[in-house]
Design an enzyme around this catalytic site. Sequence first.
Site, PDB file in Angstrom:
ATOM      1  N   GLY A  66       0.815  -1.216   0.000  1.00  0.00           N
ATOM      2  CA  GLY A  66       0.000   0.000   0.000  1.00  0.00           C
ATOM      3  C   GLY A  66       0.844   1.260   0.000  1.00  0.00           C
ATOM      4  N   TYR A  67       1.226   1.704  -1.200  1.00  0.00           N
ATOM      5  CA  TYR A  67       1.958   2.972  -1.325  1.00  0.00           C
ATOM      6  C   TYR A  67       1.031   4.064  -1.887  1.00  0.00           C
ATOM      7  CZ  TYR A  67       6.421   0.245  -1.105  1.00  0.00           C
ATOM      8  OH  TYR A  67       7.466  -0.562  -0.759  1.00  0.00           O
ATOM      9  N   SER A  68       0.643   3.887  -3.173  1.00  0.00           N
ATOM     10  CA  SER A  68      -0.060   4.963  -3.883  1.00  0.00           C
ATOM     11  C   SER A  68      -1.408   5.279  -3.267  1.00  0.00           C
ATOM     12  CB  SER A  68      -0.280   4.582  -5.344  1.00  0.00           C
ATOM     13  OG  SER A  68       0.934   4.546  -6.026  1.00  0.00           O
ATOM     14  N   GLU A 115      12.362  -3.682  -5.183  1.00  0.00           N
ATOM     15  CA  GLU A 115      11.301  -3.819  -6.179  1.00  0.00           C
ATOM     16  C   GLU A 115      11.849  -3.510  -7.574  1.00  0.00           C
ATOM     17  OE1 GLU A 115       7.765  -1.538  -5.418  1.00  0.00           O
ATOM     18  OE2 GLU A 115       6.834  -2.111  -7.319  1.00  0.00           O
ATOM     19  N   SER A 155       7.537   5.484 -12.111  1.00  0.00           N
ATOM     20  CA  SER A 155       7.484   5.636 -13.568  1.00  0.00           C
ATOM     21  C   SER A 155       8.866   5.996 -14.123  1.00  0.00           C
ATOM     22  CB  SER A 155       6.495   6.754 -13.915  1.00  0.00           C
ATOM     23  OG  SER A 155       7.070   7.994 -13.554  1.00  0.00           O
TER      24      SER A 155
END
Lengths: 373, 376
Positions: free
Chosen positions: B122-124, B238, B358
């Site tokens: 749960g980051y974004s 990651e 990104s």
Amino acid sequence: MNFGLTEEQELLHSEARKFLEEQSPLDEVRRTTSNPEGYCPKQWKTIAELGWTGLVIGEKYGGAGLGWIDLIVVLEETGRALFPSPLISTLIAGSTIADFASDAQKERWLPGLASGDEIGALALLDDASAPALGAAKPRATRDGDAFRVSGTRLHVIDAPNATSILIAFTDDTDALHLAYVPAATAGITVEPRETVDRTRRIGHVTLANLRVAPEDVLASGDDAQRVLESTLDRGAVATTAEILGAGTAIHAMTVQYAKDRVQFGSAIGRYQGVKHPLAEMYVDLESIRSLLYYAAWAIEEKPEDAPLAASRAKAFATEAFTDIGVGAIQLHGAVGYTEEYDVQLYLKRSKWARPAFGDEIHHLERVARLGGL
Amino acid sequence: MDFHYTAEEEAFREEVRAFIAEHNIPEDEHEDPDALEGWHQALIAKKWIGFSWPKEAGGGGGSLIEQFILKEEMSEARAPALGSDFMGLTWVGPALINHGTEEQKQRWLPDLLNCRSIWCTGYSEPDSGSDLASLKTRAVREGDEYIVTGQKIWTTLAHKAQWIFMLVRTESADRYGGITCVLIDMKSPGIEVNPIPNLVGDHSFNQVFFNEVRVPVANRLGDEGQGWRVVMGALANERTGISESTTMVQQLDRLKDLARRATRGGRPALEDPEVRRQIARFDCRISAMRLNGMRHLTHQLKGELPGTETSVNKWLRGPLEIEMHDLALGLLGPEAVEPGDWQRTSLVFHGTVIGGGSPNIQRNIIGERILGLPKD
């Protein structure tokens, strides 16, 4: 597995950099390259004394007895400094003779190449995109146990300063031969040519009924094929090492400029239009370093991997350096377009490095072929 | 510089090959739970899940070089993944090992290693994507518990996971120092998971609502306010996991197969020099990724933790995916408009390229943290 330099190699690296920063800063390079010979014989003698010309030649012949990783460590620095000298040609000639020539030929050539008294050149290519394996244009006829060779080689790196030259030719049975001959032999003429990158010298080499004695011949037939290919791989890897150094230097200059130059109230390096190209250049330089290290290692330790590794490195480095040269000028803006600013010297080096020992078109095709296509 | 493997490492490679010969399952059974169960049990018996984790953490205690060999051999044999939980094994486990208490390690690592748990991350949040540190999900301390309220989004596998590894805000005034990492049971009252179909209609990610969810303070990983530090390490892992060159080597082989079959104007596509050069460029870039990865591994062998250098390969993968798929669809010609493997991956690779930060964020990281350019 270990991807690092040894302590000795780190030391060699920092000593080479220190020497070149002190003895050959870019204003000195500009002075030296305005001379017709394009290099400084006094500095050449000094680097020979430092052991650079004999890096990969055995101690038995007066060399330093080091390996290809040491060699690219030094060439990264000569590339960074745009050091004008016939070092690459002399190193490759020495490396090829050390690995493939007869004992008598080693005795004859290696001490001179190691001491720097001998300057080498490699007259091997027809053009940049197709080093002509198996179809060397100079043709030979038999003359007793010797050959008589005629033909031309264009744009031969370091030819105007060379005292000895590696040549390739085919005989009347279409067999390939490689020979190492003194440049002062009757039948060899070198026509010096202008260069865009003044830190480099080239010449057209014409062979006219040149007598090549049996003791001059390094290899024949399939052997010659193998030695020729390996020599070109060595040249491609050595050139990639200089590309890495030069590319790193022009990138560092441009990063510094992006930190110093203020427009719209901020250092331009804050803007993504400037920051992102600089980041991409960094990734390319990291990738060149990885590809280069592996290729240099393979030349000595895993020769069966060397052709593909060398072509990957030279193809990638050629395209990346071409882009870095153009991108660096554009990021500098108008000042990058001046004679005075050093960034243009590196742009010109990128033009020189592209065809040297095979351009991207040649090496990409080789990667495709060796990769099973 | 030495790319030779030692005799022990070569012997280990043989051991991996023998294992694969005995246990590998065909690619069309990779989704079959029974076949996978057998594969996982065989891996667990070998201690090849968590291969390089320390033995005291229940891992295999293997070297990073052997792990590299293990992954390359598995990839070459098209074997299923090394375990059932990519996220848990790639960054949750390492974060627990680096920042967890003994109790926390005992509690979560065995299930991870035995394929008995699935983790999500749960980051974004809706207003915090690339600008992750602006996250707003609140955690308010109440005795031995935090009360967590807020919303996460793009949460891959939240609908299957038992646990979520997530960032919450424990202090509103301090942008980085107010972030804390907590591990939350997905069955906790107050959690609601809603699917978000992706662009091919698959259910892979979700939005997750937290409405006064009670989380024991014992589930906090690292100190309060240390969450950003924990997650920088997790993100490096990651990015390494996403940019493993083995995946790209497989993709290059597939692309070569396609090019060998394809024709243009009745002629073999491989007679077109530009097609050959394009593929060769991909080969060079993937080879660079592989060697960059090995160089970073050498740094880790000297005891350095993965850091900003992981952005190098993460950046390389993005344009590679885009350009390789562009060539593949070009080679397919009119067939590219029908459903198929390349057609599908040409749509779903975006998830991998955006996930973990990104491409623009990777270039910011390189520009600012490696080159020292001023922050945006």
